[in-house]
Design a protein around this motif. Sequence first.
Motif, short mmCIF file in Angstrom:
data_model
loop_
_atom_site.label_atom_id
_atom_site.label_comp_id
_atom_site.label_asym_id
_atom_site.label_seq_id
_atom_site.Cartn_x
_atom_site.Cartn_y
_atom_site.Cartn_z
N MET A 1 4.73 -4.80 -5.72
CA MET A 1 4.23 -3.63 -6.40
C MET A 1 2.74 -3.43 -6.10
O MET A 1 2.29 -2.31 -6.00
CB MET A 1 4.48 -3.80 -7.90
CG MET A 1 4.24 -2.58 -8.72
SD MET A 1 5.20 -1.10 -8.35
CE MET A 1 6.84 -1.56 -8.75
N ARG A 2 2.03 -4.52 -5.93
CA ARG A 2 0.59 -4.41 -5.69
C ARG A 2 0.28 -3.78 -4.33
O ARG A 2 -0.83 -3.33 -4.11
CB ARG A 2 -0.08 -5.79 -5.76
CG ARG A 2 -0.05 -6.42 -7.13
CD ARG A 2 -1.18 -5.98 -8.04
NE ARG A 2 -2.48 -6.13 -7.42
CZ ARG A 2 -3.47 -5.26 -7.62
NH1 ARG A 2 -3.30 -4.23 -8.40
NH2 ARG A 2 -4.62 -5.44 -7.05
N GLN A 3 1.25 -3.76 -3.41
CA GLN A 3 0.99 -3.16 -2.10
C GLN A 3 1.18 -1.66 -2.09
O GLN A 3 0.69 -0.97 -1.21
CB GLN A 3 1.91 -3.79 -1.05
CG GLN A 3 1.59 -5.25 -0.80
CD GLN A 3 2.57 -5.83 0.20
OE1 GLN A 3 3.74 -5.48 0.22
NE2 GLN A 3 2.08 -6.75 1.02
N VAL A 4 1.91 -1.13 -3.08
CA VAL A 4 2.15 0.30 -3.14
C VAL A 4 0.88 1.00 -3.59
O VAL A 4 0.18 0.55 -4.49
CB VAL A 4 3.30 0.62 -4.12
CG1 VAL A 4 3.53 2.13 -4.20
CG2 VAL A 4 4.58 -0.08 -3.70
N ARG A 5 0.60 2.13 -2.93
CA ARG A 5 -0.60 2.90 -3.25
C ARG A 5 -0.20 4.32 -3.63
O ARG A 5 0.76 4.86 -3.08
CB ARG A 5 -1.56 2.91 -2.06
CG ARG A 5 -2.10 1.52 -1.74
CD ARG A 5 -3.01 1.58 -0.53
NE ARG A 5 -3.60 0.29 -0.26
CZ ARG A 5 -4.73 -0.15 -0.81
NH1 ARG A 5 -5.37 0.60 -1.67
NH2 ARG A 5 -5.20 -1.33 -0.50
N ASP A 6 -0.96 4.91 -4.55
CA ASP A 6 -0.68 6.28 -4.94
C ASP A 6 -1.25 7.25 -3.91
O ASP A 6 -1.80 6.83 -2.88
CB ASP A 6 -1.17 6.56 -6.37
CG ASP A 6 -2.68 6.55 -6.50
OD1 ASP A 6 -3.40 6.53 -5.47
OD2 ASP A 6 -3.16 6.55 -7.65
N SER A 7 -1.15 8.55 -4.19
CA SER A 7 -1.59 9.55 -3.22
C SER A 7 -3.09 9.54 -2.97
O SER A 7 -3.56 10.08 -1.98
CB SER A 7 -1.15 10.95 -3.67
OG SER A 7 -1.72 11.27 -4.92
N ALA A 8 -3.87 8.90 -3.85
CA ALA A 8 -5.32 8.77 -3.65
C ALA A 8 -5.68 7.40 -3.08
O ALA A 8 -6.83 6.98 -3.13
CB ALA A 8 -6.05 9.00 -4.96
N ASP A 9 -4.66 6.67 -2.58
CA ASP A 9 -4.82 5.36 -1.95
C ASP A 9 -5.28 4.28 -2.94
O ASP A 9 -5.93 3.33 -2.56
CB ASP A 9 -5.77 5.44 -0.76
CG ASP A 9 -5.56 4.28 0.21
OD1 ASP A 9 -4.41 3.80 0.32
OD2 ASP A 9 -6.54 3.83 0.83
N ARG A 10 -4.94 4.44 -4.22
CA ARG A 10 -5.24 3.41 -5.22
C ARG A 10 -4.00 2.53 -5.41
O ARG A 10 -2.87 3.03 -5.42
CB ARG A 10 -5.57 4.05 -6.58
CG ARG A 10 -6.88 4.79 -6.63
CD ARG A 10 -7.09 5.38 -8.03
NE ARG A 10 -6.04 6.33 -8.34
CZ ARG A 10 -6.15 7.65 -8.23
NH1 ARG A 10 -7.30 8.18 -7.86
NH2 ARG A 10 -5.16 8.45 -8.51
N ARG A 11 -4.22 1.23 -5.60
CA ARG A 11 -3.11 0.32 -5.89
C ARG A 11 -2.57 0.60 -7.29
O ARG A 11 -3.33 0.94 -8.19
CB ARG A 11 -3.57 -1.13 -5.83
CG ARG A 11 -3.95 -1.59 -4.45
CD ARG A 11 -4.35 -3.08 -4.50
NE ARG A 11 -4.95 -3.50 -3.27
CZ ARG A 11 -4.27 -3.98 -2.23
NH1 ARG A 11 -2.98 -4.09 -2.30
NH2 ARG A 11 -4.89 -4.35 -1.14
N LEU A 12 -1.26 0.43 -7.45
CA LEU A 12 -0.67 0.59 -8.77
C LEU A 12 -0.97 -0.62 -9.63
O LEU A 12 -1.14 -1.73 -9.12
CB LEU A 12 0.85 0.73 -8.66
CG LEU A 12 1.38 1.92 -7.87
CD1 LEU A 12 2.91 1.94 -7.94
CD2 LEU A 12 0.82 3.23 -8.37
N THR A 13 -1.00 -0.41 -10.93
CA THR A 13 -1.15 -1.50 -11.87
C THR A 13 0.25 -1.93 -12.30
O THR A 13 1.01 -1.11 -12.85
CB THR A 13 -1.95 -1.05 -13.11
OG1 THR A 13 -3.23 -0.59 -12.68
CG2 THR A 13 -2.10 -2.18 -14.11
N ALA A 14 0.60 -3.16 -12.02
CA ALA A 14 1.95 -3.66 -12.35
C ALA A 14 2.10 -3.78 -13.86
O ALA A 14 1.17 -4.18 -14.56
CB ALA A 14 2.19 -5.01 -11.69
N VAL A 15 3.28 -3.43 -14.35
CA VAL A 15 3.60 -3.57 -15.77
C VAL A 15 4.28 -4.93 -15.95
O VAL A 15 5.29 -5.20 -15.30
CB VAL A 15 4.53 -2.43 -16.23
CG1 VAL A 15 4.94 -2.62 -17.69
CG2 VAL A 15 3.86 -1.07 -16.02
N PRO A 16 3.75 -5.80 -16.83
CA PRO A 16 4.36 -7.11 -17.05
C PRO A 16 5.81 -6.98 -17.53
O PRO A 16 6.15 -6.05 -18.27
CB PRO A 16 3.49 -7.74 -18.14
CG PRO A 16 2.19 -7.01 -18.07
CD PRO A 16 2.53 -5.61 -17.62
#
Length: 183
Positions: A1-16
Motif C-alpha cells: 500500500m505504501r508504494q501506491v501514489r495518488d494523482s498528486a504523487d503522494r503516498r497513501l496512508t495505510a489504515v491499520p
Amino acid sequence: MRQVRDSADRRLTAVPAQELAATVQQSKDMISSIEVAPAECKELAASGTVPSLDGAAVAMGLSTDQQSGTVTALSLMSGLGPELLAKVSGPSDQLDKCSNMTMTAAGVEVAVSITRLEGVSGVAGATAYRTDTTLPNGQVQSVTTAQGVHQGVVLTAVASGGAGGNAEEQAGALLDSAAALIK
C-alpha cells in the motif's frame, strides 16, 4: 500500500487492520438500519460503502488533497472466490436498475442517483460510477467509485468531497496506480 501514489504523487496512508475491521463493522451496522427503495438496490448501496471481507485479505489506504479537500481511498482485496469476483466484474445490470434510489434512515429520506462513468481507468473491465446523494436541505454530496479486478485482486478507488470536480480523475489514477504494482 505504501508504494501506491495518488494523482498528486503522494503516498497513501495505510489504515491499520484493527481500525479497518472496526470501521467496516460500524458501517455494516449502519447500512443494515437503512431502508432502500427499490429493495433490490440495497446490496449495491451497501457495497459502495462496505466491502465484504469474509475470507479476504484486505489493505486500505487514504489520501487527502489539501488544496481541493478531496479524500481518496483505495482498498485491495484478495482471496475472494469466483462468484464474488464475477459480481465486481459485472455490476452493469445493478447499476442500470439502481440509477435512482431512495434511502431512508432514522426517518430522513434522501434521493440517490448513480451515473455510470466511461474511460475513468485503464484497468481492463473496470467499472466507474458517480453517486449523487441529495440531502433534505438540497445539498448534493457526490462520491466517485472506480472498481475492477486485476490479477485476482479487487481494486476499489473512491474519491469524495472537495472542490474542483476532479474526483473521476483521482479515482481512476489511484486504480491505475495500484494495478501497475500488482504482478
